[in-house]
Write a protein that holds these residues in place. Structure first.
Motif, short mmCIF file in Angstrom:
data_model
loop_
_atom_site.label_atom_id
_atom_site.label_comp_id
_atom_site.label_asym_id
_atom_site.label_seq_id
_atom_site.Cartn_x
_atom_site.Cartn_y
_atom_site.Cartn_z
N ARG A 286 0.83 -1.21 0.00
CA ARG A 286 0.00 0.00 0.00
C ARG A 286 0.87 1.26 0.00
O ARG A 286 0.63 2.19 -0.78
CB ARG A 286 -0.92 0.00 1.22
CG ARG A 286 -1.86 1.20 1.29
CD ARG A 286 -2.57 1.28 2.63
NE ARG A 286 -1.64 1.56 3.72
CZ ARG A 286 -1.16 2.78 3.98
NH1 ARG A 286 -1.50 3.82 3.23
NH2 ARG A 286 -0.33 2.95 5.00
N ILE A 287 1.88 1.28 0.87
CA ILE A 287 2.77 2.44 0.96
C ILE A 287 3.56 2.61 -0.33
O ILE A 287 3.70 3.73 -0.85
CB ILE A 287 3.71 2.28 2.17
CG1 ILE A 287 2.91 2.36 3.48
CG2 ILE A 287 4.81 3.34 2.15
CD1 ILE A 287 3.71 2.01 4.71
N THR A 288 4.08 1.52 -0.85
CA THR A 288 4.89 1.57 -2.06
C THR A 288 4.06 2.03 -3.26
O THR A 288 4.51 2.86 -4.06
CB THR A 288 5.51 0.20 -2.35
OG1 THR A 288 6.30 -0.21 -1.22
CG2 THR A 288 6.39 0.24 -3.59
N ASP A 289 2.85 1.52 -3.40
CA ASP A 289 1.99 1.93 -4.51
C ASP A 289 1.64 3.41 -4.41
O ASP A 289 1.57 4.12 -5.42
CB ASP A 289 0.71 1.09 -4.53
CG ASP A 289 0.96 -0.34 -4.98
OD1 ASP A 289 2.08 -0.63 -5.46
OD2 ASP A 289 0.03 -1.17 -4.85
N ALA A 290 1.42 3.90 -3.19
CA ALA A 290 1.08 5.32 -3.01
C ALA A 290 2.23 6.22 -3.42
O ALA A 290 2.02 7.27 -4.05
CB ALA A 290 0.69 5.58 -1.55
N GLU A 291 3.46 5.83 -3.10
CA GLU A 291 4.60 6.69 -3.43
C GLU A 291 4.85 6.75 -4.93
O GLU A 291 5.44 7.71 -5.43
CB GLU A 291 5.85 6.27 -2.67
CG GLU A 291 6.51 5.00 -3.15
CD GLU A 291 7.56 4.48 -2.17
OE1 GLU A 291 8.43 3.72 -2.63
OE2 GLU A 291 7.51 4.80 -0.97
N HIS B 4 7.61 9.01 0.27
CA HIS B 4 7.88 7.72 0.89
C HIS B 4 7.58 7.80 2.38
O HIS B 4 8.26 8.53 3.12
CB HIS B 4 9.34 7.31 0.68
CG HIS B 4 9.74 6.10 1.47
ND1 HIS B 4 9.36 4.82 1.13
CD2 HIS B 4 10.49 5.98 2.61
CE1 HIS B 4 9.85 3.97 2.02
NE2 HIS B 4 10.53 4.65 2.92
N GLN B 5 6.57 7.08 2.81
CA GLN B 5 6.25 6.99 4.23
C GLN B 5 7.00 5.79 4.81
O GLN B 5 6.85 4.68 4.31
CB GLN B 5 4.74 6.82 4.43
CG GLN B 5 3.91 7.98 3.93
CD GLN B 5 4.09 9.24 4.77
OE1 GLN B 5 4.66 9.19 5.87
NE2 GLN B 5 3.62 10.37 4.25
N THR C 297 2.63 7.34 -7.00
CA THR C 297 1.77 8.45 -7.43
C THR C 297 2.20 9.77 -6.82
O THR C 297 2.34 10.78 -7.52
CB THR C 297 0.31 8.17 -7.04
OG1 THR C 297 -0.12 6.96 -7.67
CG2 THR C 297 -0.59 9.32 -7.49
N THR C 298 2.45 9.77 -5.51
CA THR C 298 2.73 11.03 -4.80
C THR C 298 4.21 11.37 -4.73
O THR C 298 4.57 12.54 -4.54
CB THR C 298 2.20 10.96 -3.37
OG1 THR C 298 2.96 9.98 -2.63
CG2 THR C 298 0.72 10.57 -3.35
#
Length: 269
Positions: free
Chosen positions: A164-169, A175-176, A171-172
């Motif tokens: 989930r975190i990797t897929d979000a980064e 990196h969380q 796009t945005t």
């Protein structure tokens, strides 16, 4: 600096990070590219966000006059103990330096942790401000796709939260951190994005150099870095492809370089 980031660096991991494994490849290639591009010693170099001085050490050894600025007290203490390196606390967005002081200004880390675009532009403008017209600004960025490749290689992309975190980064770009042992809060640039940021900061006609290419993903990467004929062959291959835009996204890091333009009515010094 965000406390999540400062807590990560206060642990001291950055002091040795570039000495082995992926970090070793990043170091060797960054040094190689800089040695080709920088003006000759004894030019003045400002190493902004220079950490514990891993690059400042060889720069000073090569005869450059080096000043290092970093926001982490632990890093400044280590860097200040290196012969020929003047190290001070500071922020890339607010450099306590006079205009046109340095022949080259390096940002080999600050853009990693400025998640707001406005802050990145400010840091680049500050770098340009303190660099003489005709001098160089060099910035390192982490690739937008580095997190994806890294979690795939480590076998962690199958973890739902990591995915989930990797897929979000993707796009945005943000990196969380899901594992502070790996990395902290950061911004991962799309390869084309940094050129636009340079331009907005007044740094036009920027060139990009892929640092590691695909070699950081090699399963036997360390064996390629033993200093033998394979190391030479690897560096030759990476050098041959370092400016091919079709390969920028596979590299974990990019170096972006621009010449500071003369101010109107002022000659290059």
């Amino acid at each position: 600096m965000d406390t999540v980031i400062s807590d990560y660096y206060d642990r001291g991991g950055e002091i040795e990070r570039l000495g082995a494994g992926r970090g070793r490849l990043e170091f060797l290639r960054t040094r190689e590219v800089l040695r080709r591009l920088l003006p000759p010693p004894p030019a003045r170099v400002l190493d902004v966000g220079g950490g514990a001085g891993v690059h400042a050490r060889w720069l000073a050894g090569d005869g450059y006059r080096v000043r290092l600025v970093d926001p982490v007290p632990l890093h400044v203490t280590h860097a200040g103990a290196i012969d020929g390196v003047d190290a001070v606390l500071g922020d890339a967005r607010r450099l306590d330096e006079p205009p046109a002081r340095y022949d080259a200004t390096l940002l080999l880390g600050p853009l990693y942790h400025l998640t707001d675009r406005a802050d990145r532009i400010t840091a680049l403008r500050e770098a340009a401000r303190v660099t003489v017209p005709g001098g160089l600004v060099v910035a390192a960025t982490i690739s937008r796709y580095a997190g994806l490749y890294d979690t795939l290689v480590r076998g962690r992309y199958t973890d739902p939260e990591v995915r989930r975190i990797t897929d979000a980064e993707l796009t945005t770009g943000v990196h969380q951190p899901f594992d502070q042992d790996l990395f902290t809060l950061a911004y991962f640039h799309h390869p084309d994005e940094i050129v636009a940021e340079f331009a907005e900061a007044g740094l036009v006609s920027a060139d990009r150099y892929a640092v590691e290419g695909a070699a950081w993903l090699f399963a036997d990467r360390d064996g390629w870095l033993d200093g033998d004929a394979r190391t030479s062959a690897l560096l030759d291959g990476l050098r041959a492809t370092e400016q091919d835009p079709s390969l920028f996204g596979i590299s974990s890091h990019l170096l972006t370089v621009a010449v500071v333009q003369p101010h109107r009515g002022r000659e290059i010094q």
